[in-house]
Design an enzyme around this catalytic site. Structure first.
Site, PDB file in Angstrom:
ATOM      1  N   GLU A  64     -31.187 -12.387 -29.631  1.00  6.47           N
ATOM      2  CA  GLU A  64     -30.331 -11.190 -29.694  1.00  6.47           C
ATOM      3  C   GLU A  64     -29.367 -11.064 -28.519  1.00  6.47           C
ATOM      4  O   GLU A  64     -29.709 -10.515 -27.474  1.00  6.47           O
ATOM      5  CB  GLU A  64     -31.196  -9.921 -29.765  1.00  6.47           C
ATOM      6  N   LYS A 100     -29.605 -12.205 -34.028  1.00  9.73           N
ATOM      7  CA  LYS A 100     -29.452 -10.740 -34.142  1.00  9.73           C
ATOM      8  C   LYS A 100     -28.341 -10.359 -33.186  1.00  9.73           C
ATOM      9  O   LYS A 100     -28.558 -10.239 -31.975  1.00  9.73           O
ATOM     10  CB  LYS A 100     -30.762 -10.035 -33.771  1.00  9.73           C
TER      11      LYS A 100
HETATM   12  C1  5MM Z   1     -35.344  -0.336 -30.670  1.00  5.20           C
HETATM   13  O1  5MM Z   1     -34.531  -0.502 -29.536  1.00  5.20           O
HETATM   14  C2  5MM Z   1     -34.640  -1.747 -28.838  1.00  5.20           C
HETATM   15  C3  5MM Z   1     -34.489  -1.550 -27.376  1.00  5.20           C
HETATM   16  O2  5MM Z   1     -35.559  -0.871 -26.872  1.00  5.20           O
HETATM   17  P1  5MM Z   1     -35.706  -0.831 -25.264  1.00  5.20           P
HETATM   18  O3  5MM Z   1     -34.347  -0.436 -24.718  1.00  5.20           O
HETATM   19  O4  5MM Z   1     -36.714   0.205 -25.032  1.00  5.20           O
HETATM   20  O5  5MM Z   1     -36.122  -2.204 -24.847  1.00  5.20           O
HETATM   21  C4  5MM Z   1     -33.489  -2.655 -29.152  1.00  5.20           C
HETATM   22  O6  5MM Z   1     -33.690  -3.939 -28.607  1.00  5.20           O
HETATM   23  C5  5MM Z   1     -33.235  -2.816 -30.587  1.00  5.20           C
HETATM   24  O7  5MM Z   1     -34.166  -3.683 -31.161  1.00  5.20           O
HETATM   25  C6  5MM Z   1     -31.868  -3.401 -30.837  1.00  5.20           C
HETATM   26  O8  5MM Z   1     -30.962  -3.137 -29.826  1.00  5.20           O
HETATM   27  C7  5MM Z   1     -31.313  -2.842 -32.107  1.00  5.20           C
HETATM   28  O9  5MM Z   1     -31.470  -1.452 -32.094  1.00  5.20           O
HETATM   29  P2  5MM Z   1     -30.285  -0.565 -32.584  1.00  5.20           P
HETATM   30  O10 5MM Z   1     -30.754   0.838 -32.341  1.00  5.20           O
HETATM   31  O11 5MM Z   1     -29.078  -0.944 -31.788  1.00  5.20           O
HETATM   32  O12 5MM Z   1     -30.107  -0.900 -34.065  1.00  5.20           O
END
Ligand code: 5MM
Length: 342
Positions: free
Chosen positions: A181, A223
């Site tokens: 990601e 991702k």
């Molecule tokens: C669920 O949020 C994840 C980040 O959590 P932390 O900041 O607590 O580590 C994040 O990695 C998430 O999986 C991705 O960014 C995608 O989430 P969004 O909300 O952008 O779809």
């Protein structure tokens, strides 16, 4: 080196993760992020409220119809539902693959204090071994790329790409599919072309680093972000423009062996994230599956509806399943406003 047999298994799991009509739920918020989300909603943040929140999603009726896998956090993969059944078992019984976030957050990059690199490579092989025993079939590591004056720097892109590749290599050796990601952040006021340039640069660096580290490209899931203008950019973009800009980069950079890409929502609203994914899939057929791995864009309404109260669970599950279904349709390019408002 992994064997051909191991590579075949990784590919089969990757294909399952982005199977048509299904996508991933990112439920891997760390305790700090949960705390912020819950506090904003007026919900106390304790181990038990976090557990109850996750239970709401994982026990949603027929979750497996739309969701292929869930990214869990270290605390969550060890937790159980109120009936005593482990979350991992509940997900497996619903046909949903359990996954795990293995990065340990961000830190300032040495020599470039406005940029970040990701922590978590120390001891990673041992942690992966334990997560595999706990039932994880895939993992996730997030790197963030910041756009700004002179940013991103080549040094930051190179470091993040190298770390993502090292993580991916360890995962494949442990029999776990790595979600790789790199997220170009939507923060600030840059325009869509700045996002396009940064996205192309990080993805180019990433696939070069994966190749150098001998990572099997057909045994990962990418991702990354859609190519979008920043949140505060005055010049908005339509779903068609976003789809064209995103696929323009992908067609230049993504190898054809890649099984699929599961988008993050990155601060888009729930409906924007669905509309944009749909616009991308309406441009198909494409060499790769285009799916979702949303956190906020699958959870926001459900969280507000739940509000920390047991009596709101059925309504919150309904809100979550609606978003999951809309995104499922978007993976097929079959989403419409009529479906949204049904
Ligand atoms: C669920 O949020 C994840 C980040 O959590 P932390 O900041 O607590 O580590 C994040 O990695 C998430 O999986 C991705 O960014 C995608 O989430 P969004 O909300 O952008 O779809």
């Amino acid at each position: 080196m992994i064997t051909a047999e191991q590579q075949k298994k990784l590919k089969a799991t990757a294909e399952q993760m982005v199977a048509p009509g299904r996508g991933l739920l990112a439920a891997d918020e760390s305790t700090g992020t949960c705390e912020k989300k819950f506090t904003k909603a007026g919900i106390p943040c304790t181990e038990d409220t976090r557990r109850a929140y996750r239970e709401l999603f994982f026990t949603s009726p027929e979750i497996g119809k739309y969701i292929s896998g869930v990214i869990l956090y270290d605390e969550t993969i060890r937790q159980s539902a109120s009936n005593g059944k482990r979350f991992v078992e509940i997900l497996e019984n619903a046909g949903v693959l359990p996954g795990i976030k293995v990065d340990q957050g961000l830190k300032e990059m040495e020599g470039s204090p406005n940029e970040k690199v990701t922590k978590g490579l120390d001891g990673l092989p041992e942690r992966l071994k334990e997560y595999a025993q706990l039932g994880a079939k895939f993992a996730k590591w997030r790197a963030v790329i910041t756009i700004g004056e002179g940013l991103p720097t080549d040094a930051n892109l190179k470091q993040n790409a190298k770390d993502l590749a090292e993580y991916a290599k360890h995962c494949q050796e442990a029999g776990i599919v790595p979600i790789v990601e790199p997220e170009v952040l939507m923060d600030g006021s840059h325009d869509i072309s700045a996002c396009r340039d940064a996205s192309e640069r990080i993805l180019t660096a990433l696939f070069a680093a994966l190749k150098k580290a001998d990572v099997a490209t057909d045994g990962i899931i990418l991702k990354t972000n859609m190519v979008v203008p920043a949140k505060e950019c005055a010049q908005k973009a339509t779903p068609k423009e976003i789809a064209e800009a995103t696929l323009g980069v992908f067609k230049k950079v993504l190898p054809k062996e890649l099984v699929g890409q599961a988008f993050l929502s990155g601060g888009q609203s729930e409906e924007e994230a669905t509309e944009n994914l749909d616009a991308i899939n309406k441009k198909g057929p494409l060499p790769w599956k285009m799916s979702f791995s949303y956190g906020r864009a699958l959870q926001n309404t459900a969280l507000k509806t739940w509000n920390g109260k047991a009596e709101n669970v059925p309504a919150a599950q309904k809100a979550f399943l609606h978003r999951a279904k809309m995104n499922s349709l978007a993976t097929l390019g079959k989403y419409s406003k009529a479906e949204e408002n049904k």
